[in-house]
Design an enzyme around this catalytic site. Structure first.
Site, PDB file in Angstrom:
ATOM      1  CB  VAL A  12      -4.880  -4.724  -1.746  1.00 37.32           C
ATOM      2  CG1 VAL A  12      -3.409  -4.910  -1.384  1.00 37.32           C
ATOM      3  CG2 VAL A  12      -5.564  -3.807  -0.741  1.00 37.32           C
ATOM      4  CE  LYS A 100      -7.703  -4.945   6.913  1.00 38.10           C
ATOM      5  NZ  LYS A 100      -7.818  -3.655   6.313  1.00 38.10           N
ATOM      6  CD  GLU A 124       5.775  -3.211   7.255  1.00 32.08           C
ATOM      7  OE1 GLU A 124       6.799  -3.783   7.638  1.00 32.08           O
ATOM      8  OE2 GLU A 124       5.124  -2.433   7.989  1.00 32.08           O
ATOM      9  N   GLY A 129      -1.287   0.453   6.230  1.00 33.73           N
ATOM     10  CA  GLY A 129      -1.194   0.622   4.772  1.00 33.73           C
ATOM     11  C   GLY A 129       0.253   0.746   4.320  1.00 33.73           C
ATOM     12  CB  ILE A 131       2.919   3.430   7.870  1.00 30.75           C
ATOM     13  CG1 ILE A 131       1.925   4.536   7.547  1.00 30.75           C
ATOM     14  CG2 ILE A 131       3.942   3.895   8.893  1.00 30.75           C
ATOM     15  CD1 ILE A 131       1.071   4.952   8.741  1.00 30.75           C
ATOM     16  CD  GLU A 185     -11.377  -3.384   5.759  1.00 31.69           C
ATOM     17  OE1 GLU A 185     -11.358  -4.589   5.504  1.00 31.69           O
ATOM     18  OE2 GLU A 185     -10.415  -2.626   5.531  1.00 31.69           O
ATOM     19  CE  LYS A 200      -5.762  -1.767   9.524  1.00 39.92           C
ATOM     20  NZ  LYS A 200      -6.435  -0.587   8.968  1.00 39.92           N
ATOM     21  N   GLY A 298      -5.829   2.649   1.064  1.00 39.86           N
ATOM     22  CA  GLY A 298      -5.785   3.058  -0.340  1.00 39.86           C
ATOM     23  C   GLY A 298      -4.964   2.065  -1.147  1.00 39.86           C
TER      24      GLY A 298
HETATM   25  N1  HSE Z   1     -10.470  -0.005   5.847  1.00 37.80           N
HETATM   26  C1  HSE Z   1      -9.116   0.125   6.255  1.00 37.80           C
HETATM   27  C2  HSE Z   1      -8.889   1.559   6.731  1.00 37.80           C
HETATM   28  C3  HSE Z   1      -8.217  -0.205   5.099  1.00 37.80           C
HETATM   29  O1  HSE Z   1      -9.765   2.400   6.488  1.00 37.80           O
HETATM   30  O2  HSE Z   1      -7.887   1.833   7.346  1.00 37.80           O
HETATM   31  C4  HSE Z   1      -6.781  -0.346   5.453  1.00 37.80           C
HETATM   32  O3  HSE Z   1      -6.557  -1.390   6.351  1.00 37.80           O
END
Ligand code: HSE
Length: 413
Positions: A12, A100, A124, A129, A131, A185, A200, A298
């Site tokens: 990221v 997160k 955000e 991701g 969105i 992850e 999340k 991603g």
């Molecule tokens: N490992 C997480 C996923 C990355 O697959 O959604 C994004 O938070």
């Protein structure tokens, strides 16, 4: 000129730097002032990077530099991110994060420090991701009381389930591809066991219902028990199995919340969300259902959300008062054994007729499903809506004459 520091140069972080310099000119127009990344913090060396002069291994260089007004934390995890974020906010710097785990564990505290210091704490990228979802909830749907929020919140597990459903691919192979594509992850247990989705939904529920929900108080199941046999039964039912995080407002000022694989009818917008895509359905009392859809993981989609928060932090140098929630004693979280849903149940029995009679006695009328490879000793059915407690008690009674092979809640979105 606003000077930014990026903490972490992983997937990221490098995406954030890439998007920033690719779109710098237009970002500056949107921010209303010139922008630059002054530091990138990482313990590793990047001698061939075009940004090699910006790297530092010492966070204090960033903390003590008054020119840096926005700190962007994309390291992940609690240590050392929590200290870095907290110290930055306390030093009067705005913080943007994709983390997160940190927001789910420490969001109430960090938001309160940001408010006290009159700076911003934006996250955000922590959910969905690329969105937009955090800003829409607090800044566009604020006219609503949110009754329910539910989503496919983990790209890796949605990718795996899609491969199972579409290609009959095995779990391990699909996970390996997701890892190669940079979705998973570092430790994929957080993805496949629902821990990432739990963080999340905690963030979304905290924002939607105004009180912090801590992950340890959320019933969480992953997708490791979902089998290709379950997937096959869904064809006859006209449904898909998805890992869902959901939170709903109940009476008595309580909320129900959980993360688990769920049967979603094909008519639902969530059923058609495939591969690494995420979708979040927000049920407002004025809007009805609103669905947000896009790439949930991603490098570049996540970087898009991070960079957008950087611009917002520069544009709004005082704190965003609508992005907040209070800490809480968690008593408003309804015990999960009172959660209500219909259920899909699959079992094996030596005596179909006896088991069907027991099923009728304990579950009432159920809808039996069929599948193309259904073994002669197997039954699969959908129950009426029941509480978790009642389903478990009924399953125990059925288990006297049959072996319960699988159970997946059925949700209605
Ligand atoms: N490992 C997480 C996923 C990355 O697959 O959604 C994004 O938070």
């Amino acid at each position: 000129m606003a000077k930014i520091a990026v903490l972490g140069y992983g997937v990221v972080g490098s995406g954030t730097v890439e998007v920033f310099y690719k779109n710098r000119e237009s970002l500056e127009k949107k921010a209303g002032e010139s922008l630059d990344i002054k530091y990138i913090l990482d313990l590793r060396d990047f001698p061939d990077s075009p940004y090699k002069d910006k790297f530092t291994k010492d966070f204090n260089v960033i903390l003590n530099d008054p020119e840096v007004t926005v700190v962007c934390e994309v390291i992940g995890g609690i240590k050392p991110s929590y200290d870095f974020v907290k110290n930055s906010l306390q030093a009067g710097k705005s913080v943007v994060t994709s983390n997160k785990e940190l927001v789910a564990a420490k969001g109430a505290e960090l938001l309160s420090i940001a408010k006290e210091k009159n700076v911003n704490f934006f996250f955000e990228a922590s959910v969905g991701g690329g969105i937009p979802i955090i800003k829409p909830i607090h800044a566009c749907l604020e006219a609503n009381e949110i009754d329910e929020i539910a989503g496919i919140l983990n790209g890796t597990t949605n990718f795996i389930l899609t491969k199972m459903i579409r290609d009959g691919m095995g779990f391990e192979e699909a996970l390996k591809i997701a890892q190669e594509l940079g979705y998973a992850e570092r430790n994929p247990t957080a993805d496949v066991e629902g821990i990432d989705a739990c963080r999340k939904i905690c963030i979304l529920a905290s924002l939607s219902f105004g009180r912090h929900v801590y992950p340890e108080n959320v019933h969480t199941e992953g997708i490791t028990k979902v089998t290709l046999r379950d997937v096959e039964y869904m064809e006859s039912y006209g449904a898909k199995i998805k890992l869902i995080g959901c939170a709903r407002r109940e009476d008595n000022d309580e909320i129900s919340i959980g993360v688990f694989p769920a049967v979603i009818k094909d008519e639902s917008q969530l059923a058609g969300v495939n591969d690494v895509f995420n979708a979040i359905l927000v049920r407002g009392d004025a809007t009805g259902d609103v669905v947000f859809y896009g790439k949930g993981a991603g490098k570049l989609p996540t970087a898009s959300a991070v960079v957008s928060d950087i611009v917002s932090a520069v544009k709004h140098s005082d704190t965003s008062r609508s992005l907040t929630w209070a800490d809480s004693d968690q008593k408003f979280i309804r015990p999960f054994d009172l959660f209500t849903s219909a259920d899909y149940i699959r079992l094996a029995t030596e005596n179909i007729d006896v088991t069907k009679a027991v099923v009728k006695a304990v579950f009432g009328n159920v809808e039996y499903l069929s599948s193309k490879n259904q073994p002669a000793n197997e039954l699969a059915f959908i129950t009426d809506v029941m509480t978790e407690k009642d389903v478990l008690a009924a399953c125990e009674k059925v288990a006297d004459s049959a072996e319960i092979l699988g159970r997946i809640r059925v949700l209605d979105y």
